[in-house]
Design a protein around this motif. Structure first.
Motif, short mmCIF file in Angstrom:
data_model
loop_
_atom_site.label_atom_id
_atom_site.label_comp_id
_atom_site.label_asym_id
_atom_site.label_seq_id
_atom_site.Cartn_x
_atom_site.Cartn_y
_atom_site.Cartn_z
N UNK A 1 0.85 -1.19 0.00
CA UNK A 1 0.00 0.00 0.00
C UNK A 1 0.89 1.24 0.00
N UNK A 2 0.31 2.35 -0.41
CA UNK A 2 1.01 3.62 -0.39
C UNK A 2 0.50 4.48 0.76
N UNK A 3 1.43 5.10 1.48
CA UNK A 3 1.09 6.04 2.55
C UNK A 3 1.48 7.43 2.09
N UNK B 1 -1.34 17.56 9.89
CA UNK B 1 -0.91 16.43 9.08
C UNK B 1 -2.12 15.67 8.58
N UNK B 2 -2.13 15.37 7.30
CA UNK B 2 -3.12 14.46 6.72
C UNK B 2 -2.37 13.21 6.28
N UNK B 3 -2.83 12.05 6.77
CA UNK B 3 -2.21 10.77 6.46
C UNK B 3 -3.24 9.93 5.72
N UNK B 4 -2.89 9.45 4.54
CA UNK B 4 -3.79 8.67 3.71
C UNK B 4 -3.12 7.36 3.33
N UNK C 1 5.57 17.04 1.69
CA UNK C 1 4.71 15.99 1.14
C UNK C 1 5.58 14.77 0.88
N UNK C 2 5.05 13.61 1.20
CA UNK C 2 5.81 12.39 0.94
C UNK C 2 4.85 11.25 0.64
N UNK C 3 5.29 10.32 -0.21
CA UNK C 3 4.55 9.09 -0.50
C UNK C 3 5.51 7.92 -0.32
N UNK D 1 4.91 0.88 9.86
CA UNK D 1 5.73 1.66 8.94
C UNK D 1 6.34 2.85 9.67
N UNK D 2 7.59 3.10 9.39
CA UNK D 2 8.29 4.27 9.95
C UNK D 2 8.76 5.12 8.79
N UNK D 3 8.32 6.38 8.76
CA UNK D 3 8.56 7.26 7.62
C UNK D 3 9.30 8.51 8.09
N UNK D 4 10.46 8.75 7.51
CA UNK D 4 11.28 9.92 7.84
C UNK D 4 10.92 11.05 6.89
N UNK D 5 10.44 12.17 7.44
CA UNK D 5 9.95 13.29 6.63
C UNK D 5 10.84 14.50 6.86
#
Length: 642
Positions: free
Chosen positions: A224-226, A279-282, A239-241, A249-253
């Motif tokens: 899936x994409x976050x 923050x909007x997380x989809x 913005x990041x995908x 999941x751990x995402x470095x922004x």
């Protein structure tokens, strides 16, 4: 929605969905002193054949001991039952043709079992922590109404249970208050996609960006994409995908605006400038179009493609750091003098509960108007909506938990599990800057000479740092420290000269460290703890002091009594003044915000009326009178502190 601008009614402010329904209000209620309810099937769920001893009504989320509940019965009742009929469209809105129906409980003290339509859907242990029941498969097919039943058990005689200020004796005494049994925070429902976000956390780095930690409900049959979008107002910061293949999941922004070492300070969170980043997380299928960037102008709370449904949530975060060094508390790497007040979080009509977001907001506003930049929420985990207002309005918070009152295997297990759940619940709130798992050796009464209790104190502090290494942790608040990042000392001296003697210079405090401590308990239990203080790695704070009562009665509890407003103001000013003048003290916490039950040492009367004019209290707290002040008069020694 922008989570940072919500009105404060959403019960889980750090992870918001637009479609939800409150289940607070009138429920059926009954006591079960004989523990007969399960044998007699009080949980039976057919709306037309309701069973059980539900002989009265209660207003949720107020506990039955509270007047606001409509019951107000304070005698011990270890087992209570709740029941509510819920229309099908409340649980499954017409717009939600598929997905999962969840019922969330903010807090139920202490053990809970939950049934829907007669089927057991959840069990939980922990009187301060939230839990969720997925009721999708329990709903009776074709029913227009469903029956939700809750059994809560809270034995006041069980001292292994974390209870904080709830009294184990039949009547409140000393600094302990009426009990809180059963539901005491909001109950609410929402419909979510089959695959949805269950946990979201933010780890800020004010020099470069933020790390997002995301947990999904189910294993992923395919990637899936976050998508994550960060904004301040209408300005997009990042913005990041990211493609994820697992539930966690751990995402470095990275936030490019933080590269500018001057401009970035406008994005930092502090009490003086509580900037919040929305923050909007989809979560979506990789083949569907990105939807996060338009989330604030179109309704994409639930995005659907032909393969499966994805999820979106709104959140917020604060870019700030909290730590210690050089004998000071550090906010955003700069010394910040902590001016804190102890808040019991017990209210006359609702006890541990609260009357709603307006009351919580007003408490935060009053604390700031008094001149404090911090609050220590004492012996309870406060409603997350209080933390929301602290985040939004700018108030530092010391996160604490209710204590158990005995040491043993059960007590260790119960408190440790509940504490870790609370740290996970609250670690993304920028207002929380310190963790306090133990207070005054409660539950560790023999820590001074029991190696097992010393190990427990040290281990829980270390475990807290493992879960959240971004904040200072106290191994035991007030005295008998084993491994604390702040040397918190409780000192209820009613004579300002004693405070000067103990904290006026290094020699005076050396005598305190070498002796029995201000309250008769040694301050440090380990050589390493003492060395950390000497090296500036564990700054000294007087984390409880004062406790002045204004004309208290014979049955009241207080530390020092004054007989007039003039005497009260003079002594209050003298105590605060000596601590501010100390070259050793990095901050303080005054006892306390408001008179609470028989404890009459608040700055406010029980109805919220100040005992002195607010401007007078503010001058005493800050040391600022007519624009001139002393150390501690501003939130920080540096420009970006609190």
């Amino acid at each position: 929605m922008r989570a940072s601008e919500q009105e404060g009614t959403y019960p889980r402010p750090l992870m918001c969905r637009e479609q939800w329904n409150s289940l607070d209000g009138t429920w059926d209620f009954g006591y079960d002193d004989a523990d007969a309810g399960e044998r007699e099937s009080w949980f039976s769920g057919h709306a037309g054949h309701l069973a059980g001893g539900f002989d009265r009504e209660i207003t949720v989320p107020f506990p039955p001991e509270a007047p606001a509940s409509g019951i107000g019965e304070t005698a011990p009742h270890p087992i209570v039952w709740y029941r509510r009929r819920i229309a099908h469209e409340t649980l499954v809105p017409a717009a939600s043709s598929s997905g999962r129906t969840l019922i969330h409980f903010g807090a139920v003290d202490h053990r809970a079992r939950v049934w829907l339509d007669g089927r057991l859907v959840a069990e939980h242990v922990g009187g301060q922590t939230p839990f969720t029941a997925d009721v999708t498969d329990a709903m009776r097919p074709g029913a227009t109404e469903h029956v939700l039943v809750v059994r809560a058990e809270d034995d006041p005689a069980d001292l292994s249970v974390p209870r904080g200020k709830q009294d184990w004796q039949e009547r409140p005494h000393a600094v302990w208050y009426e009990r809180t049994t059963g539901i005491w925070q909001s109950v609410w429902t929402e419909t979510v996609p089959d695959q949805h976000i269950t946990d979201l956390a933010w780890i800020p780095d004010p020099q470069r960006g933020v790390v997002a930690e995301l947990v999904l409900a189910r294993p992923l049959p395919r990637p899936l994409t976050v998508d994550i979008v960060l904004r301040v107002g209408d300005r997009v910061l990042a913005e990041t995908s990211t493609v994820t293949t697992g539930r966690r999941t751990r995402i470095d922004i990275a936030i490019p605006a933080l590269r500018n070492g001057i401009d970035r300070e406008a994005l930092w969170w502090s009490p003086e400038s509580p900037t919040l980043v929305d923050a909007r997380v989809t979560v979506r299928d990789p083949g569907t179009p990105e939807c996060a960037d338009t989330a604030h102008t179109t309704d994409t709370a639930h995005t659907t493609d032909t393969a499966h449904t994805t999820d979106s949530v709104d959140s917020y975060l604060g870019l700030r750091s909290a730590g210690v060094g050089g004998g000071a508390f550090l906010l955003n790497d700069r010394p910040c003098y902590v001016r804190s007040v102890l808040n019991q979080g017990y209210r006359p009509r609702t006890l541990l509960a609260n009357s709603g977001t307006a009351e919580l907001r007003r408490e935060v506003e009053l604390i700031k108007e008094m001149g404090f930049n911090a609050v220590r929420v004492h012996q309870k985990a406060e409603d997350p909506r209080f933390l929301y207002w602290a985040d939004r309005l700018g108030l530092l918070v010391w996160g604490e938990t209710g204590a158990a009152y005995e040491f043993g295997t059960d007590a260790v297990e119960l408190l440790t599990r509940e504490w870790l759940d609370l740290v996970r619940r609250d670690r993304s709130h920028p207002s929380i800057v310190t963790w306090v798992p133990f207070n005054e050796s409660w539950g560790l009464s023999d820590i001074a000479h029991d190696p097992a209790q010393q190990q427990y104190s040290t281990a829980l502090a270390a475990l807290t740092r493992a879960l959240d290494p971004t904040r200072p942790v106290l191994s035991n608040e007030g005295w008998e420290h084993t491994d604390s990042d702040i040397l918190g000392v409780h000192d209820y001296a009613g004579d300002a000269a004693l405070l000067k003697e103990r904290y006026g210079d290094a020699k005076g405090f050396a005598a305190v460290l070498a002796g029995g401590g201000p309250q008769g308990r040694v301050v440090s239990l380990s050589e390493r703890q003492t060395e950390r203080f000497a090296a500036g790695e564990a700054p000294l704070m007087i984390t409880e002091f004062g406790g002045l009562s204004l004309a208290g009665g014979d049955d009241d509890f207080f530390y020092t009594q004054t007989s007039s407003g003039t005497q009260y103001a003079e002594l209050l000013g003298a105590l605060f003044g000596e601590l501010r003048k100390s070259p050793l003290v990095a901050g303080f916490c005054y006892t306390q915000f408001m008179d609470t039950a028989q404890e009459t040492n608040g700055l406010l009367f029980p109805d919220g009326t100040p005992k002195l004019p607010l401007e007078t209290i503010r001058g005493i707290v800050t040391g600022v009178v007519d624009g001139e002040g002393t150390k501690g008069a501003t939130g920080a020694e540096g420009a970006a502190g609190g």
